[in-house]
Design an enzyme around this catalytic site. Sequence first.
Site, short mmCIF file in Angstrom:
data_model
loop_
_atom_site.label_atom_id
_atom_site.label_comp_id
_atom_site.label_asym_id
_atom_site.label_seq_id
_atom_site.Cartn_x
_atom_site.Cartn_y
_atom_site.Cartn_z
N GLU B 190 0.42 -1.26 0.12
CA GLU B 190 0.48 -0.20 0.27
C GLU B 190 0.89 0.93 -0.75
OE1 GLU B 190 -0.40 -2.39 2.10
OE2 GLU B 190 -3.13 -3.05 1.29
N HIS B 259 -9.93 -4.80 10.93
CA HIS B 259 -11.15 -4.51 9.82
C HIS B 259 -11.66 -3.47 9.62
CE1 HIS B 259 -8.08 -7.58 8.43
NE2 HIS B 259 -8.17 -7.15 7.06
C1 LIG Z 1 -1.68 -4.57 4.56
C2 LIG Z 1 -3.57 -4.92 3.94
N1 LIG Z 1 -3.83 -4.98 2.59
C3 LIG Z 1 -4.81 -5.79 2.33
C4 LIG Z 1 -5.29 -7.02 3.32
C5 LIG Z 1 -6.27 -7.66 1.92
N2 LIG Z 1 -5.48 -9.16 2.84
C6 LIG Z 1 -5.81 -9.92 3.14
S1 LIG Z 1 -5.63 -11.51 3.15
C7 LIG Z 1 -4.56 -10.91 1.50
C8 LIG Z 1 -3.71 -11.86 1.02
C9 LIG Z 1 -2.79 -12.14 1.60
O1 LIG Z 1 -1.64 -13.00 0.87
P1 LIG Z 1 -0.95 -13.90 1.07
O2 LIG Z 1 -0.18 -12.65 1.93
O3 LIG Z 1 0.15 -14.86 -0.52
O4 LIG Z 1 -1.19 -15.18 2.24
P2 LIG Z 1 -2.21 -16.73 2.31
O5 LIG Z 1 -4.00 -15.57 2.23
O6 LIG Z 1 -2.56 -17.10 0.37
O7 LIG Z 1 -2.30 -16.74 2.97
C10 LIG Z 1 -4.76 -9.55 1.83
C11 LIG Z 1 -5.04 -8.92 0.24
C12 LIG Z 1 -4.66 -6.89 4.91
N3 LIG Z 1 -5.59 -7.78 5.10
N4 LIG Z 1 -3.74 -5.69 4.74
#
Ligand SMILES: Cc1ncc(C[n+]2csc(CCOP(=O)(O)OP(=O)(O)O)c2C)c(N)n1
Lengths: 335, 456
Positions: B190, B259
């Site tokens: 971000e 959140h």
């Molecule tokens: C700073 C932030 N940006 C966006 C999100 C929304 N979000 C939650 S999980 C996620 C994907 C994360 O993927 P990854 O790190 O590969 O973990 P996985 O879910 O595959 O375990 C996003 C974009 C968030 N929670 N925090």
Amino acid sequence: MAKSAKDESAKAPTGKAAPEDLLGFYERMLLIRRFEERAGQLYGMGLIGGFCHLYIGQEAVVVGMQAAIEQGDQVITAYRDHGHMLSCGMDPRGVMAELTGRIGGYSKGKGGSMHMFSREKDFFGGHGIVGAQVPIGTGLAFSNRYRENGRVCLTYFGDGAANQGQVYESFNMASLWKLPVVYVIENNQYAMGTAIARSSSETHLHRRGVSFNIPGEEVDGMDVETVLDAGRGAVAHAREGKGPIILEMMTYRYRGHSMSDPAKYRTREEVQDIREKRDPIDHLREKLIARKIATEADFKALDKKIKEQVARAVEFAQESPEPPAEELWRDVYRA
Amino acid sequence: MPTDILMPALSPTMEEGTISKWLVGEGDSVKAGDVIAEIETDKATMEMEAVDEGTLARILVPAGTENVKVNTPIATLTGEGETVPQRTNGGGTKAPPKRDDKPTPAPQQAAPAPQPAKVAADPDIPPGTEYVTITVREALREAMAEEMRRDDTVFLMGEEVAQYQGAYKISQGLLEEFGDRRVIDTPITEQGFAGLGVGAAFGGLRPIVEFMTFNFAMQAIDQIINSAGKTLYMSGGQMGCPIVFRGPNGAAARVAAQHSQNYASWYAHVPGLKVIAPYFASDAKGLLKAAIRDPNPVIFLENEICYGRSFPVPKLEDHVLPIGKARVVREGRHVTLVSFSITMGITLEAADALAGEGIEAEVIDLRTLRPLDTETVIESMKKTNRIVTIEEGWPVCGIASEIAAVVTEQAFDFLDAPPMRVTGKDVPMPYAANLEKLALPALDEVIAAAKAVCYR
Ligand SMILES: Cc1ncc(C[n+]2csc(CCOP(=O)(O)OP(=O)(O)O)c2C)c(N)n1
Ligand SMILES: [Mg+2]
């Protein structure tokens, strides 16, 4: 509980899993799988709300890594955390009751799926902001070095989180100050709907430490023995004062990102193929049979035991009352 | 024992859905994990998986049925060697059965957004204009699409905005229309892409930066405030930063403390930023278009729960509304109720309830939080002599605090009662359903506050 750094490293086991441990790994992976399936069902029934990120498919990673650490070592991860908590030995009833938002949950119902903690089991959460747990895990490692307590912190994060700036700020400090932290990247190929190649200029995430002089290793995260083997080596490295190390666990999540993911970014065949060919639980089961460590009867007995354990968790999670209204105002500050 | 397959909840905000398609038929055997149906939720079309093994004995709710409430039995599954007891509904297998233990709620229309008895027309929309009813989600999408058609320097960037069609489907279809030059999926980074957006704006583009939710904009708040908000001033007026930061703000449903935060007053605090927080679809569209055209950085605060609410939007070639103008949405003479964004819902409901007790409330939708239209608020308060401000955010240093300060400073003599605030409770958002409800401002609190300032 706290031992000197020397004691710990002298005793630190290395190498392959002992045959007698393997059945235990199977049991723990099965517990996570069955627990998660039930959680998914309770979500569908409206008993669990909000976000609920299931760990199904990735079980070998936490079970193998947990076996590589010792009591007193710390664990921290993001929101896909149920498996980590069960691996740490947290009570399935307390985890499930947190999912249903009841007073018997680990956070008295105030944290939910993404935010659970256990001081007793050295589990430090349970974090909802992608990447934010990485500097925190690095800070836990800092406290270990500061207090010379010989402990290591396992800091888990996802392939998507690997693009957050604070991950690299952490890498630099951890390497600069030789902090005892193992960065476990759970590369399940997707961050929500984004396949890794669409978000990452370097998709081999174990190489992401190169410019910080942090060694990294790619590991088959679907094979619990391989995970344990790599985990033991990495934990020994960190405990011996050689600084941080990265393990990139190649793994896969079967379910959607969270409960509301239509999962249009990959084909059903892709998921089915991995389920059929690389499932960590089936894979271990075959090994256990081939090596004559367990029989069909043993598996039947285990299935039953786990089923009952999960049923007790669900029952507890439904019977535990909602938190009383006063809880709204508690725990904002400590007196 | 045969088990009922129930209509699942497939998203945090789903209460009902449509069974678009059955992918198995009666008599088929299913395994756990098999996809058995396609269900359309408030957000997307989802695949429903079987959770148990068995034979799909009956389909109780046929494909195409709309507004099926969560937890309604939709099919029956039998185990090995079981048969379904004969239902006594004339042999038909389509109608949902009557059960005595738990009555099945009859499928009914989706609850419309709480609508006031009368919403005053927007004076900025020409009288006689035709209206169409669309969702807030569609209004936001139309605003972006129209501005992107108009101006090639406008582009959209954020997590999951392109191929996934938006985490909350605001950008659905935009990739298809505008291509990947202008609709760009970012990594989860971000601070990086917010700063990159600022640089792109300095470079002559008009970025729309979507935050999946504003909770994640905290990662980027330095770029928003220090770089976007202050550079015009620091450069003695040389460097403008025409950029829109938008996304859902505030509490969704049961997503807990990290959140569920409301940033309205955070951004409204900052000189150099403009802050918009619409409730109605017409304002969402007209003000987002204005924000994209504005030469300044604009924080555009949406609300996830409101995305699916429908309201009339004027059928105009180019519906642009002025930033910085509040709107009297309901006239009254006894008390002024001021709100914005999602709490407009309970505020309007409260006005209805108060009318039943002889209290005529004037309701003001702030729409823009910076610059704040204090003139409209004070003018109304001078008429009613009483004021209550309602917001979802925390009470300390909130928008309601600002309103209270302004009316006290500028029109003290007109007040017949101290200004009151109805806000979210001064705690992080709890996950538990009962506590979350207590943490949010509620209808009865608005009614009680309005009565209190009327000494009733
Ligand atoms: C700073 C932030 N940006 C966006 C999100 C929304 N979000 C939650 S999980 C996620 C994907 C994360 O993927 P990854 O790190 O590969 O973990 P996985 O879910 O595959 O375990 C996003 C974009 C968030 N929670 N925090
Ligand atoms: Mg991932």
